[in-house]
Design a protein around this motif. Structure first.
Motif, mmCIF file in Angstrom:
data_model
loop_
_atom_site.group_PDB
_atom_site.id
_atom_site.type_symbol
_atom_site.label_atom_id
_atom_site.label_comp_id
_atom_site.label_asym_id
_atom_site.label_seq_id
_atom_site.Cartn_x
_atom_site.Cartn_y
_atom_site.Cartn_z
ATOM 1 N N MET A 128 0.842 -1.172 0.000
ATOM 2 C CA MET A 128 0.000 0.000 0.000
ATOM 3 C C MET A 128 0.893 1.243 0.000
ATOM 4 O O MET A 128 1.842 1.342 0.765
ATOM 5 N N ALA A 129 0.569 2.195 -0.865
ATOM 6 C CA ALA A 129 1.363 3.417 -0.979
ATOM 7 C C ALA A 129 0.970 4.407 0.113
ATOM 8 O O ALA A 129 -0.188 4.499 0.506
ATOM 9 N N LYS A 130 1.970 5.137 0.604
ATOM 10 C CA LYS A 130 1.697 6.172 1.597
ATOM 11 C C LYS A 130 1.014 7.346 0.933
ATOM 12 O O LYS A 130 1.330 7.704 -0.191
ATOM 13 N N ALA A 131 0.099 7.958 1.641
ATOM 14 C CA ALA A 131 -0.529 9.180 1.148
ATOM 15 C C ALA A 131 0.480 10.314 1.276
ATOM 16 O O ALA A 131 1.049 10.526 2.340
ATOM 17 N N ALA A 132 0.690 11.006 0.184
ATOM 18 C CA ALA A 132 1.656 12.105 0.194
ATOM 19 C C ALA A 132 1.101 13.264 1.010
ATOM 20 O O ALA A 132 -0.057 13.633 0.870
ATOM 21 N N LYS A 133 1.939 13.825 1.881
ATOM 22 C CA LYS A 133 1.515 14.980 2.663
ATOM 23 C C LYS A 133 1.463 16.198 1.761
ATOM 24 O O LYS A 133 2.304 16.363 0.879
ATOM 25 N N THR A 134 0.486 17.047 2.006
ATOM 26 C CA THR A 134 0.367 18.272 1.234
ATOM 27 C C THR A 134 0.288 19.460 2.179
ATOM 28 O O THR A 134 0.012 19.307 3.370
ATOM 29 N N ILE A 135 0.521 20.619 1.610
ATOM 30 C CA ILE A 135 0.455 21.859 2.363
ATOM 31 C C ILE A 135 -0.342 22.851 1.520
ATOM 32 O O ILE A 135 -0.151 22.929 0.316
ATOM 33 N N LYS A 136 -1.258 23.551 2.159
ATOM 34 C CA LYS A 136 -2.095 24.512 1.449
ATOM 35 C C LYS A 136 -1.607 25.914 1.778
ATOM 36 O O LYS A 136 -1.463 26.274 2.946
ATOM 37 N N VAL A 137 -1.331 26.696 0.733
ATOM 38 C CA VAL A 137 -0.738 28.022 0.882
ATOM 39 C C VAL A 137 -1.627 29.045 0.201
ATOM 40 O O VAL A 137 -2.171 28.785 -0.871
ATOM 41 N N GLU A 138 -1.780 30.205 0.843
ATOM 42 C CA GLU A 138 -2.567 31.295 0.273
ATOM 43 C C GLU A 138 -1.699 32.539 0.165
ATOM 44 O O GLU A 138 -0.937 32.846 1.079
ATOM 45 N N GLN A 139 -1.829 33.253 -0.948
ATOM 46 C CA GLN A 139 -1.094 34.507 -1.105
ATOM 47 C C GLN A 139 -1.882 35.621 -0.442
ATOM 48 O O GLN A 139 -3.054 35.818 -0.715
ATOM 49 N N THR A 140 -1.224 36.363 0.447
ATOM 50 C CA THR A 140 -1.887 37.439 1.187
ATOM 51 C C THR A 140 -1.366 38.814 0.816
ATOM 52 O O THR A 140 -1.992 39.813 1.155
ATOM 53 N N GLY A 141 -0.216 38.881 0.157
ATOM 54 C CA GLY A 141 0.363 40.167 -0.201
ATOM 55 C C GLY A 141 0.618 40.261 -1.683
ATOM 56 O O GLY A 141 0.601 39.275 -2.412
ATOM 57 N N SER A 142 0.871 41.475 -2.142
ATOM 58 C CA SER A 142 1.088 41.742 -3.556
ATOM 59 C C SER A 142 2.533 41.473 -3.955
ATOM 60 O O SER A 142 3.462 41.650 -3.165
ATOM 61 N N ALA A 143 2.716 41.082 -5.211
ATOM 62 C CA ALA A 143 4.053 40.882 -5.758
ATOM 63 C C ALA A 143 4.608 42.165 -6.361
ATOM 64 O O ALA A 143 5.756 42.204 -6.810
ATOM 65 N N ILE A 144 3.807 43.221 -6.352
ATOM 66 C CA ILE A 144 4.256 44.500 -6.893
ATOM 67 C C ILE A 144 5.396 45.034 -6.020
ATOM 68 O O ILE A 144 5.358 44.940 -4.795
ATOM 69 N N ARG A 145 6.415 45.579 -6.649
ATOM 70 C CA ARG A 145 7.598 46.142 -5.996
ATOM 71 C C ARG A 145 8.398 45.087 -5.228
ATOM 72 O O ARG A 145 9.069 45.402 -4.250
ATOM 73 N N ARG A 146 8.305 43.844 -5.662
ATOM 74 C CA ARG A 146 9.118 42.763 -5.086
ATOM 75 C C ARG A 146 10.195 42.388 -6.092
ATOM 76 O O ARG A 146 10.047 42.594 -7.293
ATOM 77 N N HIS A 147 11.249 41.795 -5.616
ATOM 78 C CA HIS A 147 12.339 41.355 -6.474
ATOM 79 C C HIS A 147 11.832 40.287 -7.450
ATOM 80 O O HIS A 147 10.937 39.505 -7.112
ATOM 81 N N HIS A 148 12.406 40.245 -8.649
ATOM 82 C CA HIS A 148 11.935 39.308 -9.667
ATOM 83 C C HIS A 148 12.068 37.859 -9.222
ATOM 84 O O HIS A 148 11.263 37.012 -9.619
ATOM 85 N N SER A 149 13.032 37.561 -8.363
ATOM 86 C CA SER A 149 13.167 36.181 -7.893
ATOM 87 C C SER A 149 11.998 35.793 -6.979
ATOM 88 O O SER A 149 11.565 34.641 -6.980
ATOM 89 N N GLN A 150 11.473 36.765 -6.220
ATOM 90 C CA GLN A 150 10.308 36.471 -5.385
ATOM 91 C C GLN A 150 9.065 36.294 -6.247
ATOM 92 O O GLN A 150 8.224 35.438 -5.967
ATOM 93 N N ARG A 151 8.938 37.077 -7.313
ATOM 94 C CA ARG A 151 7.816 36.903 -8.240
ATOM 95 C C ARG A 151 7.870 35.521 -8.887
ATOM 96 O O ARG A 151 6.855 34.838 -9.003
ATOM 97 N N SER A 152 9.060 35.115 -9.298
ATOM 98 C CA SER A 152 9.228 33.794 -9.911
ATOM 99 C C SER A 152 8.898 32.681 -8.927
ATOM 100 O O SER A 152 8.330 31.659 -9.299
#
Length: 64
Positions: free
Chosen positions: A1-25
């Motif tokens: 029997m295969a293990k159920a993969a753990k997941t994590i649920k994430v929500e974006q709460t802030g804007s990507a405007i005026r953030r570094h391009h690496s954070q946008r990516s």
């Protein structure tokens, strides 16, 4: 029997405007790029690292 993969649920709460391009990516890599969007992702060290990079504009909604 295969293990159920753990997941994590994430929500974006802030804007990507005026953030570094690496954070946008990083948001795009997390399947987020607009405020209020949620994504259910596998709970791996790589995903945890991506969340840590943009921790100031996302929040963890729940772990499974």
């Amino acid at each position: 029997m295969a293990k159920a993969a753990k997941t994590i649920k994430v929500e974006q709460t802030g804007s990507a405007i005026r953030r570094h391009h690496s954070q946008r990516s990083t948001l795009i890599g997390l399947k987020l790029n607009k405020i209020g969007r949620t994504a259910e992702l596998p709970d791996t060290p790589e995903v945890r690292g991506m969340i840590a990079k943009v921790h100031h504009i996302v929040r963890i909604v729940g772990d499974k």
